[in-house]
Design an enzyme around this catalytic site. Sequence first.
Site, PDB file in Angstrom:
ATOM      1  N   HIS A  81      -9.526 -10.966  35.193  1.00 25.81           N
ATOM      2  CA  HIS A  81     -10.822 -11.073  35.861  1.00 25.81           C
ATOM      3  C   HIS A  81     -11.790 -10.230  35.023  1.00 25.81           C
ATOM      4  CE1 HIS A  81     -14.144 -10.677  38.494  1.00 25.81           C
ATOM      5  NE2 HIS A  81     -13.914  -9.393  38.747  1.00 25.81           N
ATOM      6  N   CYS A  99     -13.782 -11.239  44.405  1.00 21.82           N
ATOM      7  CA  CYS A  99     -13.530 -12.086  43.215  1.00 21.82           C
ATOM      8  C   CYS A  99     -12.147 -12.712  43.202  1.00 21.82           C
ATOM      9  CB  CYS A  99     -13.692 -11.257  41.948  1.00 21.82           C
ATOM     10  SG  CYS A  99     -15.320 -10.572  41.770  1.00 21.82           S
ATOM     11  N   SER A 117     -14.787   1.656  41.220  1.00 25.67           N
ATOM     12  CA  SER A 117     -14.280   0.272  41.182  1.00 25.67           C
ATOM     13  C   SER A 117     -13.507   0.017  39.885  1.00 25.67           C
ATOM     14  CB  SER A 117     -15.418  -0.750  41.361  1.00 25.67           C
ATOM     15  OG  SER A 117     -16.230  -0.842  40.215  1.00 25.67           O
ATOM     16  N   GLU A 155     -17.873 -15.669  47.355  1.00 26.13           N
ATOM     17  CA  GLU A 155     -18.390 -14.595  48.204  1.00 26.13           C
ATOM     18  C   GLU A 155     -19.910 -14.739  48.296  1.00 26.13           C
ATOM     19  OE1 GLU A 155     -18.400 -10.608  46.260  1.00 26.13           O
ATOM     20  OE2 GLU A 155     -17.050 -11.551  44.825  1.00 26.13           O
ATOM     21  N   LYS A 194     -10.395  -2.567  28.703  1.00 25.21           N
ATOM     22  CA  LYS A 194      -9.884  -1.263  29.179  1.00 25.21           C
ATOM     23  C   LYS A 194      -8.500  -1.448  29.786  1.00 25.21           C
ATOM     24  CE  LYS A 194     -14.249   0.780  30.915  1.00 25.21           C
ATOM     25  NZ  LYS A 194     -14.268   2.234  30.897  1.00 25.21           N
TER      26      LYS A 194
HETATM   27  P1  HMG Z   1     -22.975   2.937  33.927  1.00 25.68           P
HETATM   28  O1  HMG Z   1     -22.710   4.197  34.667  1.00 25.68           O
HETATM   29  O2  HMG Z   1     -24.397   2.558  33.734  1.00 25.68           O
HETATM   30  O3  HMG Z   1     -22.347   2.935  32.500  1.00 25.68           O
HETATM   31  O4  HMG Z   1     -22.257   1.747  34.710  1.00 25.68           O
HETATM   32  P2  HMG Z   1     -21.443   4.047  31.781  1.00 25.68           P
HETATM   33  O5  HMG Z   1     -22.225   5.282  31.557  1.00 25.68           O
HETATM   34  O6  HMG Z   1     -20.104   4.141  32.470  1.00 25.68           O
HETATM   35  O7  HMG Z   1     -21.260   3.335  30.365  1.00 25.68           O
HETATM   36  C1  HMG Z   1     -20.580   2.127  30.277  1.00 25.68           C
HETATM   37  C2  HMG Z   1     -19.847   2.098  28.940  1.00 25.68           C
HETATM   38  O8  HMG Z   1     -20.819   2.056  27.871  1.00 25.68           O
HETATM   39  C3  HMG Z   1     -19.005   3.359  28.683  1.00 25.68           C
HETATM   40  O9  HMG Z   1     -17.852   2.929  27.998  1.00 25.68           O
HETATM   41  C4  HMG Z   1     -19.884   4.172  27.725  1.00 25.68           C
HETATM   42  O10 HMG Z   1     -19.158   5.071  26.912  1.00 25.68           O
HETATM   43  C5  HMG Z   1     -20.505   3.061  26.911  1.00 25.68           C
HETATM   44  P3  HMG Z   1     -16.373   3.324  28.595  1.00 25.68           P
HETATM   45  O11 HMG Z   1     -16.295   4.777  28.515  1.00 25.68           O
HETATM   46  O12 HMG Z   1     -16.367   2.803  30.035  1.00 25.68           O
HETATM   47  O13 HMG Z   1     -15.414   2.604  27.714  1.00 25.68           O
HETATM   48  N1  HMG Z   1     -21.743   3.430  26.226  1.00 25.68           N
HETATM   49  C6  HMG Z   1     -22.038   3.069  24.963  1.00 25.68           C
HETATM   50  N2  HMG Z   1     -21.322   2.366  24.055  1.00 25.68           N
HETATM   51  C7  HMG Z   1     -21.902   2.130  22.840  1.00 25.68           C
HETATM   52  N3  HMG Z   1     -23.141   2.633  22.496  1.00 25.68           N
HETATM   53  C8  HMG Z   1     -23.867   3.338  23.384  1.00 25.68           C
HETATM   54  C9  HMG Z   1     -23.314   3.585  24.685  1.00 25.68           C
HETATM   55  N4  HMG Z   1     -23.751   4.246  25.787  1.00 25.68           N
HETATM   56  C10 HMG Z   1     -22.778   4.153  26.731  1.00 25.68           C
HETATM   57  N5  HMG Z   1     -25.080   3.775  23.040  1.00 25.68           N
HETATM   58  C11 HMG Z   1     -20.635   0.161  35.497  1.00 25.68           C
HETATM   59  C12 HMG Z   1     -21.209   0.901  34.277  1.00 25.68           C
HETATM   60  C13 HMG Z   1     -19.619  -0.858  35.028  1.00 25.68           C
HETATM   61  C14 HMG Z   1     -19.972   1.176  36.436  1.00 25.68           C
HETATM   62  C15 HMG Z   1     -21.820  -0.560  36.222  1.00 25.68           C
HETATM   63  O14 HMG Z   1     -22.368  -1.549  35.394  1.00 25.68           O
HETATM   64  C16 HMG Z   1     -21.419  -1.190  37.554  1.00 25.68           C
HETATM   65  O15 HMG Z   1     -21.419  -0.543  38.589  1.00 25.68           O
HETATM   66  N6  HMG Z   1     -21.071  -2.509  37.534  1.00 25.68           N
HETATM   67  C17 HMG Z   1     -20.643  -3.235  38.758  1.00 25.68           C
HETATM   68  C18 HMG Z   1     -19.235  -2.880  39.197  1.00 25.68           C
HETATM   69  C19 HMG Z   1     -18.160  -3.470  38.322  1.00 25.68           C
HETATM   70  O16 HMG Z   1     -18.373  -4.396  37.550  1.00 25.68           O
HETATM   71  N7  HMG Z   1     -16.928  -2.952  38.467  1.00 25.68           N
HETATM   72  C20 HMG Z   1     -15.789  -3.475  37.739  1.00 25.68           C
HETATM   73  C21 HMG Z   1     -14.469  -3.309  38.477  1.00 25.68           C
HETATM   74  S1  HMG Z   1     -14.557  -3.955  40.141  1.00 25.68           S
HETATM   75  C22 HMG Z   1     -14.408  -5.685  39.935  1.00 25.68           C
HETATM   76  O17 HMG Z   1     -14.047  -6.160  38.897  1.00 25.68           O
HETATM   77  C23 HMG Z   1     -14.778  -6.536  41.111  1.00 25.68           C
HETATM   78  C24 HMG Z   1     -16.132  -7.191  41.035  1.00 25.68           C
HETATM   79  O18 HMG Z   1     -16.123  -8.271  40.115  1.00 25.68           O
HETATM   80  C25 HMG Z   1     -16.602  -7.643  42.423  1.00 25.68           C
HETATM   81  C26 HMG Z   1     -15.716  -8.549  43.241  1.00 25.68           C
HETATM   82  O19 HMG Z   1     -14.500  -8.411  43.299  1.00 25.68           O
HETATM   83  O20 HMG Z   1     -16.310  -9.378  43.944  1.00 25.68           O
HETATM   84  C27 HMG Z   1     -17.197  -6.230  40.529  1.00 25.68           C
END
Ligand code: HMG
Length: 389
Positions: A233, A111, A201, A79, A242
Amino acid sequence: MKVGIDKLGFYTPETYVDMTELANARGEEPAKYLVGIGQQKQAIAPVTQDVVTMAANAATQILTPADKQAIKMVLFGTESGVDNSKSTAVYLQTLLNLSADVRAVEIKQACYGATAGVQMACDYIRSHPTASVLVIGADIARYGLNTPGEVTQGAGAVAMLIKANPDLIEIESESVFHSADVMDFWRPLYRSEALVDGHYSNNVYIDFFNQTWQEFQKRTKTTINDFDAFLFHLPYTKMGLKALRTIVADDQHSQDLLTEFEAAKKFNAEVGNIYTGSLYLSLISWLVNSKTITPGKHVGFFSFGSGAQGEFFAGKVGPLKHLESLTNQVTTSLNQRQQVNIKEYESMFMDRKPFDPKDYLFDTSAEKAQFYLKGQQNNQLIYVDTKNK
Ligand code: HMG
């Protein structure tokens, strides 16, 4: 006839940024990035490495002259294409000196593109058993500085040689797809960084995994107990965990699956999201790092591309004659990387190919890879093969 992945090659750029340093620079607890997201390092691509050069650098690790002769298709999942019209696969065909007797095309669905390539390749080999297909998953994941997605960036390429009687993984013919038009992640033509509804996502990913896995069990009359490992993935490694947690129970087999997942995520935690190649980097990580790898192990694969397409399929570990060379190649390329600090990373991130018709030449003095992008002349990209100047 058995069909599947005979050889795997991997390339990631020679520079990375450390996730503890990035967390400190962004005012986040390092544990959020290291444990909550599950990433340790992030590959940073210099402007001289794009998906074409990364794919060539990955493929050249595995292809013998005989392999090249047998290749009848080049299917390039990405992509992060380099041209709105011409496919990355045709550039790659030239760089690798493949014969003109090939079908060379690019496949795009976020992806998921490389998995479409793997499945089309397997179908082709089932009807053309003496041929081989080169499938590529290569991308540069970019969300932007200071964005929530920044910690999930990465860059790299996986090259797969698909053949009859494969050495590494036999791909079984039954698979389950699920597709729906959702706006969880996308990149309009005028942007070089993705737009993403991050938490949504994550939910779409889990939903697609559960739907395809449930349907796969029904159709094949299998259960979790029929699998020795599940590979995902991995946009960031916690995402796969998860998903796995939604199907494991409190028993020894589930514990074993979680242990296998630790092996399968190791390299992804050190590279970041490489979009189409991520599932196959996880396969490499599992093959190289699992303590229990033996021929015949049964493995489930969940492929996901935002927008969105999911697929669950299964495979069996093959005789593994190529495992030692794969292990040496990947560990060497990960160990020889140089760390850059946050300032250097930010400046590399901003250093982009110009989006205009001017001629330009990059400073390529730091390039150590066999293939790199030198610049642009007369609106044409200039690729260099240092072994064939
Ligand atoms: P965010 O809002 O900054 O993070 O974004 P959060 O507040 O959701 O925290 C993340 C995790 O860290 C949580 O764990 C927190 O509890 C934990 P969870 O509840 O999810 O298990 N946390 C801590 N843990 C330990 N000590 C601490 C602490 N503080 C918090 N102190 C988000 C996270 C992934 C949403 C962001 O990085 C993002 O938008 N990423 C890009 C999108 C993405 O990767 N999506 C995945 C699914 S879509 C996909 O796989 C397709 C893709 O590859 C693209 C394609 O297909 O081309 C993305």
